[in-house]
Design a protein around this motif. Structure first.
Motif, PDB file in Angstrom:
ATOM      1  N   VAL A  85      34.026  36.833  31.837  1.00 37.06           N
ATOM      2  CA  VAL A  85      34.090  36.939  31.019  1.00 37.06           C
ATOM      3  C   VAL A  85      35.634  38.494  31.025  1.00 37.06           C
ATOM      4  N   LEU A  86      36.417  38.474  29.962  1.00 36.28           N
ATOM      5  CA  LEU A  86      37.186  39.271  30.690  1.00 36.28           C
ATOM      6  C   LEU A  86      37.206  40.077  29.278  1.00 36.28           C
ATOM      7  N   ILE A  87      36.871  39.834  28.290  1.00 37.55           N
ATOM      8  CA  ILE A  87      36.766  40.737  26.875  1.00 37.55           C
ATOM      9  C   ILE A  87      35.594  40.955  27.192  1.00 37.55           C
ATOM     10  N   PRO A  94      40.483  46.725  27.622  1.00 34.52           N
ATOM     11  CA  PRO A  94      40.437  46.009  28.804  1.00 34.52           C
ATOM     12  C   PRO A  94      41.786  46.231  29.969  1.00 34.52           C
ATOM     13  N   ASP A  95      42.122  46.253  30.462  1.00 38.25           N
ATOM     14  CA  ASP A  95      42.931  46.476  31.732  1.00 38.25           C
ATOM     15  C   ASP A  95      43.264  44.831  31.648  1.00 38.25           C
ATOM     16  N   TRP A  96      44.225  44.450  31.949  1.00 39.40           N
ATOM     17  CA  TRP A  96      44.476  42.944  32.029  1.00 39.40           C
ATOM     18  C   TRP A  96      44.340  43.036  33.635  1.00 39.40           C
ATOM     19  N   GLU A  97      43.249  41.873  33.596  1.00 35.00           N
ATOM     20  CA  GLU A  97      43.502  40.720  34.684  1.00 35.00           C
ATOM     21  C   GLU A  97      43.345  39.847  34.828  1.00 35.00           C
ATOM     22  N   GLN A  98      44.507  38.772  36.157  1.00 37.13           N
ATOM     23  CA  GLN A  98      44.496  38.477  36.436  1.00 37.13           C
ATOM     24  C   GLN A  98      43.225  37.068  35.628  1.00 37.13           C
ATOM     25  N   PRO A  99      43.878  36.043  34.940  1.00 40.66           N
ATOM     26  CA  PRO A  99      42.658  35.336  34.836  1.00 40.66           C
ATOM     27  C   PRO A  99      42.931  34.184  35.745  1.00 40.66           C
ATOM     28  N   LEU A 100      41.667  33.208  35.305  1.00 38.58           N
ATOM     29  CA  LEU A 100      41.606  31.894  35.923  1.00 38.58           C
ATOM     30  C   LEU A 100      42.002  30.713  35.084  1.00 38.58           C
ATOM     31  N   ARG A 112      45.320  46.071  27.889  1.00 42.15           N
ATOM     32  CA  ARG A 112      46.272  47.216  28.729  1.00 42.15           C
ATOM     33  C   ARG A 112      46.857  46.663  29.589  1.00 42.15           C
ATOM     34  N   HIS A 113      48.347  46.846  30.039  1.00 39.45           N
ATOM     35  CA  HIS A 113      48.985  47.161  30.615  1.00 39.45           C
ATOM     36  C   HIS A 113      50.456  47.354  31.136  1.00 39.45           C
ATOM     37  N   PRO A 129      51.409  39.638  30.769  1.00 41.31           N
ATOM     38  CA  PRO A 129      51.930  40.051  29.498  1.00 41.31           C
ATOM     39  C   PRO A 129      53.410  40.801  29.745  1.00 41.31           C
ATOM     40  N   GLY A 130      53.977  40.512  29.165  1.00 43.18           N
ATOM     41  CA  GLY A 130      55.654  41.222  29.656  1.00 43.18           C
ATOM     42  C   GLY A 130      56.004  40.790  30.421  1.00 43.18           C
ATOM     43  N   VAL A 131      56.243  40.056  30.964  1.00 43.68           N
ATOM     44  CA  VAL A 131      57.025  39.324  31.648  1.00 43.68           C
ATOM     45  C   VAL A 131      57.599  38.664  31.849  1.00 43.68           C
ATOM     46  N   MET A 132      59.368  37.753  31.942  1.00 44.72           N
ATOM     47  CA  MET A 132      60.190  37.276  31.159  1.00 44.72           C
ATOM     48  C   MET A 132      60.050  36.233  30.849  1.00 44.72           C
ATOM     49  N   GLY A 133      59.663  35.147  29.518  1.00 45.90           N
ATOM     50  CA  GLY A 133      59.618  34.214  29.167  1.00 45.90           C
ATOM     51  C   GLY A 133      57.589  33.858  29.388  1.00 45.90           C
TER      52      GLY A 133
END
Length: 143
Positions: A85-87, A94-100, A112-113, A129-133
């Motif tokens: 559970v990421l949240i 929380p800090d962003w964590e790469q989900p599966l 947060r990222h 988050p924040g990546v082009m596309g």
């Protein structure tokens, strides 16, 4: 102390709470983590059912498929069996964590990222988050 009747009533209430806990959202589940089994305390061979939750190292995990507990299949080591559970607390960003693919962020989740706060615009969001596309998946917000 408690009478036998009071003890039985408390047991019944706890049992009902555990049954109801299955239907809790992740945010609701995090408010009462004691309703969910501690993975370490489960005996090897204990049957786990899809949709069940377990606590592991202070984090809540959703069981993704029915299986019998094996010592080496920890929630961290077996991502095909468990989704973190990421949240864990909806009141904390929380800090962003790469989900599966099994535990993407939900619409409205905030993370947060790179010194910014982002809100997911879609369910099952696995994009950074924040990546082009990814403009259609995340929006930058201020607290």
């Amino acid at each position: 102390m408690f009478t036998e009747k009071a003890k039985e009533n408390l047991k019944a209430m706890l049992w009902q709470a555990k049954i109801s806990a299955v239907d809790n959202t992740d945010a609701q589940a995090m408010r009462v983590p004691s309703l969910y089994a501690d993975w370490e305390a489960l005996e090897s061979g204990t049957h786990l059912t899809k949709g069940q939750r377990v606590n592991y190292k202070g984090m809540l995990y959703n069981v993704l498929s029915d299986h019998d507990k094996q010592t080496q299949w920890t929630p961290e080591a077996a991502p095909s069996l468990f989704a973190k559970v990421l949240i864990p607390d909806p009141n904390v960003t929380p800090d962003w964590e790469q989900p599966l693919s099994t535990n993407g962020y939900k619409k409205g989740d905030r993370v947060r990222h790179k010194s910014k706060i982002w809100e997911s615009l879609v369910d099952n969001n696995v994009w950074e988050p924040g990546v082009m596309g990814t403009e259609g998946q995340w929006k930058e917000v201020t607290e």
